[in-house]
Scaffold this active site. Structure first.
Site, short mmCIF file in Angstrom:
data_model
loop_
_atom_site.label_atom_id
_atom_site.label_comp_id
_atom_site.label_asym_id
_atom_site.label_seq_id
_atom_site.Cartn_x
_atom_site.Cartn_y
_atom_site.Cartn_z
N GLY A 211 0.82 -1.20 0.00
CA GLY A 211 0.00 0.00 0.00
C GLY A 211 0.86 1.25 0.00
O GLY A 211 2.05 1.21 -0.30
N ASN A 212 0.24 2.37 0.33
CA ASN A 212 0.99 3.63 0.41
C ASN A 212 0.37 4.51 1.49
O ASN A 212 -0.60 4.12 2.15
CB ASN A 212 1.01 4.34 -0.95
CG ASN A 212 -0.37 4.63 -1.49
OD1 ASN A 212 -1.15 5.37 -0.90
ND2 ASN A 212 -0.70 4.02 -2.64
#
Length: 406
Positions: A211-212
């Site tokens: 993810g981020n």
């Protein structure tokens, strides 16, 4: 569009009466004029002096103001107002409104009201869920009243999670949305804009993902600004911690998790939209294989092979018609303008919003942003560091300008 609107605020005997002060402040801040009508039991929870200080108007409670024959005209209030809001509205008041029991100034004002009426119930869940209360609410709806159901953020009819009065901010948003639609004066009235926001999660196994750090704050700010200007918003939202409960009623949320799910939602929604703003931080890669069970520690390393995700911006650029405006975002760490211009051309965007991680206060998980808008003709407009709400105004101004030229 509450500026210049005359609002009668009815306050009843509920513990939530203190929130009426917040409603008054927000209405006045939006440019409205507020006249309070309070029931005798309402004065047990909040004093008329406090309410009068906030509205700069005497509070109306009794039929007669003095013993010299001076009286308050409920008929005049009914003609004066652009809307009546009863918040909080107790079960007792709702019952009286439904059956015309005119035993106090608030109910007689309601019965004389020529303007639309909004009701924000406030009581415990058992009272709210009781068939008699629900029956009375249905009667009020049949009379054309607008019921602002507690705990939803929308005009709804389901019982889950109800009880306490809807938050003041959302109540005011419901009124604002009503007048926006009635006035038809917003520069995006009648337009539908798709926005992507937040991160995507690409699963490795049932408990791990790639993810981020995107929080979705910029996308939320853009959605609110478009809705404030009269537009309808299709918000395609990745997994964020921000609550969607208090979003503007004209914002419809489609929640997704992965880049693939976001792609499918965009392909479905964009063709029916007047424009799109691709604000989400979409993963460029996803695991080739996803384990069905949690991967156990084995050996000294773990190799996860990745494959490219489907390019949402490029796909929307291909789908885009001549009448649509497509906006992209570029978050860069080096050669910022060169990379942004290349993306603008490659994805067939109408303009791109550039920000750099080298600028303090810009990027993920901040309440501020610093952007440069780059157009197809390569003209660029830099903006100073601002709150994301103010940045949204700049971006939507450009969107409106380009939509008007289509």
């Amino acid at each position: 569009m509450l500026k210049g609107k005359k609002i009668v605020l009815g306050i009843t005997g509920s513990i939530a009466a203190y929130k009426s002060c917040l409603i008054i402040r927000q209405l006045i801040k939006a440019g409205a004029e507020v006249q309070v009508v309070i029931t005798p039991s309402g004065k047990e929870f909040i004093t008329p002096i406090t309410l009068s200080a906030l509205t700069s108007k005497p509070v109306v409670s009794e039929f007669f103001s003095q013993r010299d024959g001076t009286w308050h005209s409920h008929v005049s209030l009914g003609l004066w107002a652009d809307a009546m809001l009863i918040a909080p509205a107790t079960a007792s008041t709702i019952g009286k409104m439904a059956h015309g029991v005119a035993d106090n100034m608030l109910i007689t004002t309601y019965l004389s009201m020529k303007a639309p009426v909004f009701v924000a119930p406030a009581m415990d869940l058992d009272m709210y869920a009781h068939p008699s209360t629900q029956h009375n609410l249905e009667i009020l709806k049949s009379y054309g009243n607008h019921i602002i159901e507690p705990g939803t953020g929308f005009l709804a009819s389901h019982l889950e999670g109800k009880g306490r009065m809807e938050e003041p901010e959302q109540i005011v948003k419901v009124l604002d949305a009503y007048f926006d639609e009635a006035d038809g004066s917003g520069d995006l009235t009648g337009k539908r804009i798709m926005i992507t926001a937040g991160p995507t999660y690409e699963k490795i196994d049932p408990v791990r993902f790639i993810g981020n750090y995107s929080s979705g704050k910029m996308g939320f700010a853009l959605a609110e600004e478009i809705a404030r200007r009269g537009g309808a918003v299709e918000l395609v939202l990745g997994p964020v911690s921000l609550s969607t409960a208090n979003l503007h009623p004209r914002i419809h949320v489609t929640q997704v998790e992965s880049a693939g799910e976001m792609y499918e939602a965009c392909v479905r929604l964009f063709p029916e939209s007047d424009g799109g703003i691709l604000c989400a931080a979409v993963a460029d890669f996803t695991p080739e294989q996803r384990a069905d069970e949690k991967i156990k520690r084995k050996g000294d390393d773990l190799v996860v092979r990745l494959k490219p995700t489907r390019d949402i911006a490029a796909a929307m650029g291909q789908l885009k018609s001549d009448s649509q405006v497509l906006v992209g975002f570029a978050l860069e760490t080096n050669d910022e303008e060169v990379n942004a211009e290349r993306k603008l051309e490659k994805k067939n965007l109408d303009f791109i919003v550039l920000n750099s991680l080298r600028d303090e206060g810009a990027g993920f998980r901040t309440d501020t942003n610093k952007i440069t808008i780059i157009r197809r003709d390569r003209t660029s407009v830099p903006f100073p560091l601002k709150s994301k709400a103010d940045v949204a105004v700049d971006i939507v101004d450009e969107l409106v300008s380009q939509l008007s030229s289509k």
